[in-house]
Design a protein around this motif. Sequence first.
Motif, PDB file in Angstrom:
ATOM      1  N   SER A 181       6.546  10.756  -4.094  1.00 38.86           N
ATOM      2  CA  SER A 181       7.941  10.813  -3.630  1.00 38.86           C
ATOM      3  C   SER A 181       8.762   9.668  -4.213  1.00 38.86           C
ATOM      4  N   ILE A 182       8.158   8.502  -4.402  1.00 41.60           N
ATOM      5  CA  ILE A 182       8.863   7.375  -5.018  1.00 41.60           C
ATOM      6  C   ILE A 182       9.208   7.702  -6.470  1.00 41.60           C
ATOM      7  N   HIS A 183       8.261   8.298  -7.168  1.00 38.63           N
ATOM      8  CA  HIS A 183       8.498   8.682  -8.566  1.00 38.63           C
ATOM      9  C   HIS A 183       9.663   9.677  -8.641  1.00 38.63           C
ATOM     10  N   GLN A 184       9.689  10.628  -7.737  1.00 36.62           N
ATOM     11  CA  GLN A 184      10.782  11.602  -7.725  1.00 36.62           C
ATOM     12  C   GLN A 184      12.118  10.923  -7.411  1.00 36.62           C
ATOM     13  N   THR A 240       0.429   5.110  -1.765  1.00 29.69           N
ATOM     14  CA  THR A 240       0.202   6.325  -0.974  1.00 29.69           C
ATOM     15  C   THR A 240       1.384   7.283  -1.050  1.00 29.69           C
ATOM     16  N   GLU A 241       2.574   6.742  -1.301  1.00 32.23           N
ATOM     17  CA  GLU A 241       3.783   7.571  -1.374  1.00 32.23           C
ATOM     18  C   GLU A 241       4.311   7.670  -2.804  1.00 32.23           C
ATOM     19  N   PHE A 242       3.443   7.439  -3.780  1.00 32.32           N
ATOM     20  CA  PHE A 242       3.876   7.360  -5.169  1.00 32.32           C
ATOM     21  C   PHE A 242       4.632   8.599  -5.633  1.00 32.32           C
ATOM     22  N   ASP A 301       0.807  -1.219   0.000  1.00 36.08           N
ATOM     23  CA  ASP A 301       0.000   0.000   0.000  1.00 36.08           C
ATOM     24  C   ASP A 301       0.841   1.271   0.000  1.00 36.08           C
ATOM     25  N   SER A 302       1.986   1.238   0.678  1.00 32.39           N
ATOM     26  CA  SER A 302       2.816   2.448   0.780  1.00 32.39           C
ATOM     27  C   SER A 302       3.308   2.920  -0.585  1.00 32.39           C
ATOM     28  N   TYR A 303       3.506   1.987  -1.518  1.00 28.64           N
ATOM     29  CA  TYR A 303       3.934   2.379  -2.863  1.00 28.64           C
ATOM     30  C   TYR A 303       2.913   3.344  -3.476  1.00 28.64           C
TER      31      TYR A 303
END
Length: 165
Positions: free
Chosen positions: A45-48, A41-43, A37-39
């Motif tokens: 910042s992960i993408h950056q 909800t935090e997409f 789920d964190s992927y």
Amino acid sequence: MITVRLERLRADHAPALLAFERENRAYFARSIPDRGDSYFTEFASIHQLRLDEQEAGVCHFHVVLDEAGELIGRVNLVDVLEGAAELGYRVGERAAGRGVATAAVAQVCRLAADSYGLSALVAAATLDNHASTAVLRRSGFTAVEDIELNGRPAVRYRLRLTAPR
């Protein structure tokens, strides 16, 4: 074989990429571990972080687009080190079985040699992921060792790339 186009990951790919990952989450989880789920909800910042890794030259991320420009997959070269990188790819359920992964892998292998200066790629697939294994074999990868991947029996593959002439 289907015609696909690779685009190097950009900031403006984020909305389509997030939609693609959400749409295919359950499909992907049938053959590879779920991102959690964190992927999602935090997409942002992960993408950056992915863009930062790409800018640093340690990874090369790509989206796979069909003839209409719809995002149907992704293909990545990660952990670039000493002329080699690890290949990873995923194709959405609606595009599966149409040669998308094979076409995308062929394109990224050319980019790896010609644009990124890599001399080898490695990849891994679980024994029960027959589609991924077939893509790697069709793409010229050779099995080099039996491994365990996320607790499942798997094989590591290697491909030596031809330098541009």
